[in-house]
Design an enzyme around this catalytic site. Structure first.
Site, PDB file in Angstrom:
ATOM      1  N   TRP A 138      44.049  16.402 -53.974  1.00 46.34           N
ATOM      2  CA  TRP A 138      43.489  17.633 -53.387  1.00 46.34           C
ATOM      3  C   TRP A 138      43.722  17.541 -51.870  1.00 46.34           C
ATOM      4  CZ3 TRP A 138      37.932  17.999 -51.492  1.00 46.34           C
ATOM      5  CH2 TRP A 138      37.550  19.320 -51.260  1.00 46.34           C
ATOM      6  N   ASP A 220      35.294  11.445 -56.838  1.00 45.82           N
ATOM      7  CA  ASP A 220      35.157  12.860 -56.532  1.00 45.82           C
ATOM      8  C   ASP A 220      34.978  13.578 -57.864  1.00 45.82           C
ATOM      9  OD1 ASP A 220      35.115  15.338 -55.490  1.00 45.82           O
ATOM     10  OD2 ASP A 220      37.187  15.364 -54.768  1.00 45.82           O
ATOM     11  N   LYS A 258      32.501  24.660 -59.805  1.00 43.46           N
ATOM     12  CA  LYS A 258      33.324  25.082 -60.943  1.00 43.46           C
ATOM     13  C   LYS A 258      32.500  25.153 -62.220  1.00 43.46           C
ATOM     14  CE  LYS A 258      36.612  24.028 -57.965  1.00 43.46           C
ATOM     15  NZ  LYS A 258      37.703  24.780 -57.418  1.00 43.46           N
TER      16      LYS A 258
HETATM   17  C1  PLP Z   1      39.274  17.503 -56.294  1.00 40.71           C
HETATM   18  C2  PLP Z   1      38.294  18.412 -55.665  1.00 40.71           C
HETATM   19  N1  PLP Z   1      37.252  17.883 -55.008  1.00 40.71           N
HETATM   20  C3  PLP Z   1      36.333  18.636 -54.430  1.00 40.71           C
HETATM   21  C4  PLP Z   1      36.405  20.009 -54.474  1.00 40.71           C
HETATM   22  C5  PLP Z   1      35.327  20.728 -53.763  1.00 40.71           C
HETATM   23  O1  PLP Z   1      34.957  21.953 -54.153  1.00 40.71           O
HETATM   24  P1  PLP Z   1      33.647  22.639 -53.563  1.00 40.71           P
HETATM   25  O2  PLP Z   1      33.565  22.295 -52.126  1.00 40.71           O
HETATM   26  O3  PLP Z   1      33.826  24.071 -53.836  1.00 40.71           O
HETATM   27  O4  PLP Z   1      32.517  22.056 -54.332  1.00 40.71           O
HETATM   28  C6  PLP Z   1      37.487  20.623 -55.125  1.00 40.71           C
HETATM   29  C7  PLP Z   1      37.649  22.072 -55.146  1.00 40.71           C
HETATM   30  O5  PLP Z   1      38.672  22.649 -55.365  1.00 40.71           O
HETATM   31  C8  PLP Z   1      38.441  19.798 -55.747  1.00 40.71           C
HETATM   32  O6  PLP Z   1      39.472  20.305 -56.417  1.00 40.71           O
END
Ligand code: PLP
Length: 421
Positions: A138, A220, A258
């Site tokens: 990511w 994560d 999500k």
């Molecule tokens: C691998 C990963 N980590 C963390 C996140 C963090 O998402 P959010 O800040 O919306 O909780 C995402 C979102 O796309 C992700 O794909």
């Protein structure tokens, strides 16, 4: 005498910074008025009509929150977060795999906030010489760790030729180059962007490697429930690491964006699992105090609307059951769309092997489409895809999947299209 002030702006020579590609792509998609436009960029779940999908369980909770109109609903949370929310969030991740006495948690601005607060905390405390990220990962991981000043290294993960996880190369690099006190970021499930997760046997190897070499695992956990439809199955790797004997220290960044569809509400948590000599209640308090200090200086307290919803769902058995049924529906639709896309490409006889689309899991598929192909698909077909070729399967539905497959078929069958595009 000081220099004479001039009228030039302080920012006149400011170099620009790269924009986040996914958010930029989303902006372009929203401005596109073509009737057949398709958004396969952002990792946001949509229903079969391509519309946002507020979960029923979330709507039920919102209704009752509105009716109740608790005068405290707009209050600040404590800096470290709402303890009831945190206890439920912790249980959701760890189940019974970790003794509460080892755990410290703070509320964060969703998963991104948890990654950042966690990175800042580890940079300040254990001071790793390097952090290991998967290649690819990511995009925000790299930015976050660079921001806290920890040198970023990549371990091999994706083999572009086989379109599979290159576990042997991953282990070889970590065995050779990782050192005690390095941090390794691991995607708990539904790896973004590749959709490829280690098997249980491979997670066992990684757990032993971290334990033996003294590498600090940073999980994560942004897609719990999205990979398999079952949150406990998706938490397997985290729970395995938390149960290792002898125990190791680790941490988890958790997001409810999500799995509860709370994207803009920013509900998340950061959990530290401690162990060993000196892991006393006082040491745990110090962990909380240090995390709270980071949070206070950066955004003071976390938003509460989303975490109030999470609390209501996880705190009620009936609502939790309903949520899990909806999670199943979302994960099931994604799996069905993988099969549809794969079968349509096969039916068309699109050059290349596409089995990886059904082998990968979670929200994303790493298709192997090249950047020129991705550009062509956007310009000619109004299909929006990240330049890495990653598509969000959640953007496919029974009404657009044939259109998308036909567009991929067109660009793959005639390579001259992309050279002349
Ligand atoms: C691998 C990963 N980590 C963390 C996140 C963090 O998402 P959010 O800040 O919306 O909780 C995402 C979102 O796309 C992700 O794909």
């Amino acid at each position: 005498m000081g220099s004479v002030p001039t009228s030039a702006s302080h920012f006149a020579a400011l170099p620009t910074a790269p924009r986040d590609e996914i958010f930029a792509l989303l902006g372009e998609f929203r401005r596109d008025t073509h009737p057949q436009r398709v958004n396969l960029g952002a990792g946001v779940y949509c229903d079969n009509d391509g519309e946002p999908f507020p979960l029923d369980v979330v709507r039920t909770v919102e209704k009752s929150m509105n009716e109740k109109a608790d005068p405290h609903r707009h209050d600040y949370t404590p800096i470290e977060g709402d303890q009831e929310f945190l206890a439920l969030a912790r249980k959701f991740v760890f189940g019974d795999a970790c003794d509460e006495s080892r755990l410290t948690s703070v509320q964060t601005v969703s998963g991104s906030g948890a990654n950042h607060v966690g990175a800042r905390f580890l940079a300040n405390t254990i001071r790793p010489r390097r952090v290991w990220l998967s290649a690819p990962t990511w995009a925000n991981h790299e930015l976050i760790w660079a921001t806290v000043g920890v040198p970023v290294h990549f371990y091999p993960y994706y083999n572009a030729e086989t379109r599979a996880l290159d576990f042997a190369a991953m282990v070889e690099t970590l065995e050779k180059e990782a050192e005690a006190n390095d941090v390794i970021v691991l995607h708990a499930c539904a790896h973004n962007p590749t959709g490829l997760d280690p098997t249980k046997e491979q997670w066992i190897v990684l757990g032993e490697l971290c334990q033996r070499k003294g590498i600090f695992p940073f999980f994560d956990n942004a897609y719990q429930g999205f990979a398999s439809g079952d949150p406990s199955i998706d938490a397997w790797a985290i729970r395995h690491f938390a149960q290792l004997q002898p125990p190791i220290e680790m941490c988890v960044a958790q997001s409810f964006s999500k799995n509860l569809g709370l994207y803009g509400h920013r509900a998340g948590a950061f959990h530290v699992v401690a162990t060993g000599e000196g892991c006393t209640p006082a040491a745990k308090d110090a962990v909380t105090a240090n995390l709270a200090q980071i949070i206070r200086s950066e955004y003071s307290v976390s938003p509460r609307y989303g975490s109030d919803i999470v609390k209501a769902v996880l705190g009620n058995k009936d609502l939790t059951r309903k949520w899990q049924a909806e999670l199943h529906t979302m994960a099931g639709r994604i799996i069905a769309m993988r099969v549809c896309l794969y079968e349509e490409l096969r039916r068309l006889g699109t050059p290349g092997s596409w089995t990886h689309i059904i082998d990968q899991i979670g929200m994303f598929s790493y298709t192997g489409l090249t950047p020129p192909e991705v550009t062509y698909l956007k310009e000619k077909f109004h299909i929006y895809i990240h330049s890495s070729g990653r598509i969000s399967i959640a953007g496919l539905n029974t009404k657009n999947v044939k259109y998308v497959a036909a567009a991929i078929h067109a660009v793959r069958s005639d390579p001259s299209l992309v050279t002349s595009a």
